[in-house]
Design an enzyme around this catalytic site. Structure first.
Site, PDB file in Angstrom:
ATOM      1  N   THR A 113       0.832  -1.216   0.000  1.00 42.50           N
ATOM      2  CA  THR A 113       0.000   0.000   0.000  1.00 42.50           C
ATOM      3  C   THR A 113       0.864   1.262   0.000  1.00 42.50           C
ATOM      4  O   THR A 113       1.991   1.241   0.481  1.00 42.50           O
ATOM      5  CB  THR A 113      -0.850  -0.034   1.291  1.00 42.50           C
ATOM      6  OG1 THR A 113      -1.774  -1.079   1.161  1.00 42.50           O
ATOM      7  CG2 THR A 113      -1.573   1.257   1.555  1.00 42.50           C
TER       8      THR A 113
ATOM      9  N   GLY B 273     -10.075  -3.885   2.540  1.00 43.82           N
ATOM     10  CA  GLY B 273      -9.098  -3.811   3.633  1.00 43.82           C
ATOM     11  C   GLY B 273      -9.281  -2.563   4.480  1.00 43.82           C
ATOM     12  O   GLY B 273     -10.338  -1.919   4.473  1.00 43.82           O
ATOM     13  N   ASP B 274      -8.238  -2.198   5.193  1.00 47.64           N
ATOM     14  CA  ASP B 274      -8.301  -1.048   6.106  1.00 47.64           C
ATOM     15  C   ASP B 274      -8.096   0.282   5.399  1.00 47.64           C
ATOM     16  O   ASP B 274      -8.520   1.331   5.908  1.00 47.64           O
ATOM     17  CB  ASP B 274      -7.236  -1.182   7.206  1.00 47.64           C
ATOM     18  CG  ASP B 274      -5.844  -1.241   6.604  1.00 47.64           C
ATOM     19  OD1 ASP B 274      -5.639  -2.007   5.639  1.00 47.64           O
ATOM     20  OD2 ASP B 274      -4.954  -0.519   7.085  1.00 47.64           O
TER      21      ASP B 274
ATOM     22  N   THR C 149      -0.198   0.757   6.808  1.00 42.45           N
ATOM     23  CA  THR C 149       0.021  -0.321   5.850  1.00 42.45           C
ATOM     24  C   THR C 149       0.264  -1.600   6.625  1.00 42.45           C
ATOM     25  O   THR C 149       0.974  -1.586   7.620  1.00 42.45           O
ATOM     26  CB  THR C 149       1.206  -0.040   4.912  1.00 42.45           C
ATOM     27  OG1 THR C 149       1.508  -1.266   4.204  1.00 42.45           O
ATOM     28  CG2 THR C 149       2.452   0.429   5.653  1.00 42.45           C
ATOM     29  N   GLY C 150      -0.348  -2.682   6.170  1.00 42.16           N
ATOM     30  CA  GLY C 150      -0.152  -3.942   6.880  1.00 42.16           C
ATOM     31  C   GLY C 150      -1.330  -4.852   6.664  1.00 42.16           C
ATOM     32  O   GLY C 150      -2.138  -4.646   5.760  1.00 42.16           O
TER      33      GLY C 150
ATOM     34  N   ARG D  95     -13.480  -8.467  -1.056  1.00 40.60           N
ATOM     35  CA  ARG D  95     -12.791  -8.110   0.202  1.00 40.60           C
ATOM     36  C   ARG D  95     -12.345  -6.646   0.218  1.00 40.60           C
ATOM     37  O   ARG D  95     -11.794  -6.127  -0.752  1.00 40.60           O
ATOM     38  CB  ARG D  95     -11.571  -9.008   0.373  1.00 40.60           C
ATOM     39  CG  ARG D  95     -10.756  -8.762   1.642  1.00 40.60           C
ATOM     40  CD  ARG D  95      -9.537  -7.929   1.380  1.00 40.60           C
ATOM     41  NE  ARG D  95      -8.701  -7.794   2.581  1.00 40.60           N
ATOM     42  CZ  ARG D  95      -7.692  -6.937   2.687  1.00 40.60           C
ATOM     43  NH1 ARG D  95      -7.389  -6.144   1.681  1.00 40.60           N
ATOM     44  NH2 ARG D  95      -6.986  -6.876   3.779  1.00 40.60           N
TER      45      ARG D  95
ATOM     46  N   GLY E  22      -4.560  -5.779   6.763  1.00 41.81           N
ATOM     47  CA  GLY E  22      -5.702  -4.895   6.953  1.00 41.81           C
ATOM     48  C   GLY E  22      -6.735  -5.353   7.962  1.00 41.81           C
ATOM     49  O   GLY E  22      -7.320  -4.533   8.678  1.00 41.81           O
TER      50      GLY E  22
HETATM   51  N1  ASP Z   1      -3.431  -2.678   4.406  1.00 44.28           N
HETATM   52  C1  ASP Z   1      -3.655  -3.129   3.054  1.00 44.28           C
HETATM   53  C2  ASP Z   1      -4.850  -4.039   3.018  1.00 44.28           C
HETATM   54  O1  ASP Z   1      -5.027  -4.843   3.920  1.00 44.28           O
HETATM   55  C3  ASP Z   1      -2.501  -3.851   2.488  1.00 44.28           C
HETATM   56  C4  ASP Z   1      -1.196  -3.102   2.573  1.00 44.28           C
HETATM   57  O2  ASP Z   1      -0.959  -2.352   3.481  1.00 44.28           O
HETATM   58  O3  ASP Z   1      -0.401  -3.280   1.665  1.00 44.28           O
HETATM   59  O4  ASP Z   1      -5.580  -3.988   2.064  1.00 44.28           O
END
Ligand code: ASP
Length: 347
Positions: free
Chosen positions: A211, A241-242, A262-263, A239, A265
């Site tokens: 992200t 994400g966050d 980022t992480g 789906r 989610g």
């Molecule tokens: N946080 C993002 C998600 O879960 C993924 C990412 O941070 O790369 O969609």
């Protein structure tokens, strides 16, 4: 005589408020921080060439945002400009270079928040909008809603005159190879575990990250945050994400801080990570650095959620903690500090 002199001095000062205002403006700090995703970044596979490519893309995004701030533009404008450069780079999992869904498409999420007005805009699951962060801003500025999704969001993007592209515009070979690898692993695990969801849990972190995001403080003292992503490789069933969830992946409030995450989610949603960092500052009186550190390196680690954030406050303090092996990140402040790096020991 003394009294007269004092009166003259007082009158001069009170009729020269511009002098005072200008001085205050000159002292107002401004700064920007950006990220290009946290995750399992293998140091042994990071060639000098690859590192240079990432670092130069990060610097370009950071410096573009910083130049706008130096020019007196808003933190919101700086965040959008920096993110758009990362969206256009095939290196990151946002815009061009976004990961593939299980069905071989791209579904993009993004959000933006302004810390002064607490206005926010978010978009999820769009397939044809070239710059999802531009759409998030348009939703914030031009619609009566905060979040739009899927086809409706695309109709709105079209009405707003935003650039639409074929879904294949987002294709890159590297992400396609990741999809093939992920699907192979999923098929093997599904056979063993007899459950797609359980199999999905076993996917390595490398499939979940990349992200992009930015946070900034402008000369008027306002902070903003934005995040844009393709989400998770091989994601299914629409789906989300966050990244497009205000409070989870993005949050900004001039009373506390601005955060882009980022992480993994699902954890960032359940632990409303971005808003929690700001709340700890506001209600517990913790520093920006301490608040972010507790949430990323204690709360999330105990929960098993990996990733990181970039965060800024209205004083121009910046912190960029992560609990994964690396996080692509860069920052620049009007106090002369600047940084670009990937791993924990990058200085
Ligand atoms: N946080 C993002 C998600 O879960 C993924 C990412 O941070 O790369 O969609």
């Amino acid at each position: 005589m003394k009294n007269k002199l004092f009166l003259v001095l007082a009158l001069t000062l009170s009729t020269s408020p511009l002098w005072l205002v200008n001085k205050a403006q000159a002292q107002q700090a401004f700064a920007i921080a950006i990220h290009g995703g946290a995750g399992t970044i293998d140091k042994s596979k990071m060639t000098q060439e690859k590192r240079q490519a990432y670092e130069s893309a990060l610097k370009k995004a950071r410096d573009t945002g910083y130049a706008l701030l130096a020019d007196g533009k808003s933190s919101q404008a700086a965040v959008i400009a920096a993110i758009q450069i990362l969206e256009d780079s095939p290196l990151f999992n946002a815009g061009k270079g976004a990961v593939y869904t299980f069905d071989g498409e791209h579904e993009l999420d993004a959000s933006i928040m302004n810390g002064k007005t607490l206005n926010a805009g978010a978009v999820s699951g769009v397939k044809t909008v070239k710059s999802p962060i531009a759409l998030a801003e348009a939703i914030m500025e031009e619609s009566v809603h905060v979040m739009l999704s899927g086809e409706g969001a695309e109709v709105f993007a079209n009405q707003q005159g935003l650039t639409l592209v074929e879904n294949s515009y987002f294709n890159t070979d590297a992400r396609f190879q990741s999809l093939l690898k992920a699907k192979k692993q999923l098929a093997e695990q599904e056979k063993e575990l007899k459950d797609f969801q359980a199999a999905h849990q076993t996917l390595d972190n490398e499939y979940k990250f990349g992200t992009v995001g930015a946070v900034a403080l402008d000369k008027s003292g306002t902070i903003s945050a934005g995040t844009s992503t393709g989400g998770m490789t091989a994601k299914r069933f629409g789906r989300i994400g966050d990244a497009p969830i205000i409070g989870a992946g993005t949050y900004a409030n001039n009373d506390s801080c601005a955060v882009s995450a980022t992480g993994h989610g699902e954890y960032f949603i359940r632990y409303h990570v971005a808003a929690d960092i700001c709340a700890r500052m506001q209600y517990q009186g913790l520093s920006l650095e301490k608040s972010a550190d507790v949430v990323i390196n204690d709360v999330l680690v105990k929960a098993g959620g990996s990733g990181g954030v970039i965060a800024i406050d209205t004083q121009g303090n910046i912190t960029m903690p992560f609990n994964s092996s690396g996080m692509y990140r860069a920052s620049k402040s009007s106090n002369g500090n600047e940084f670009v790096g990937i791993f924990k020991d990058d200085k």
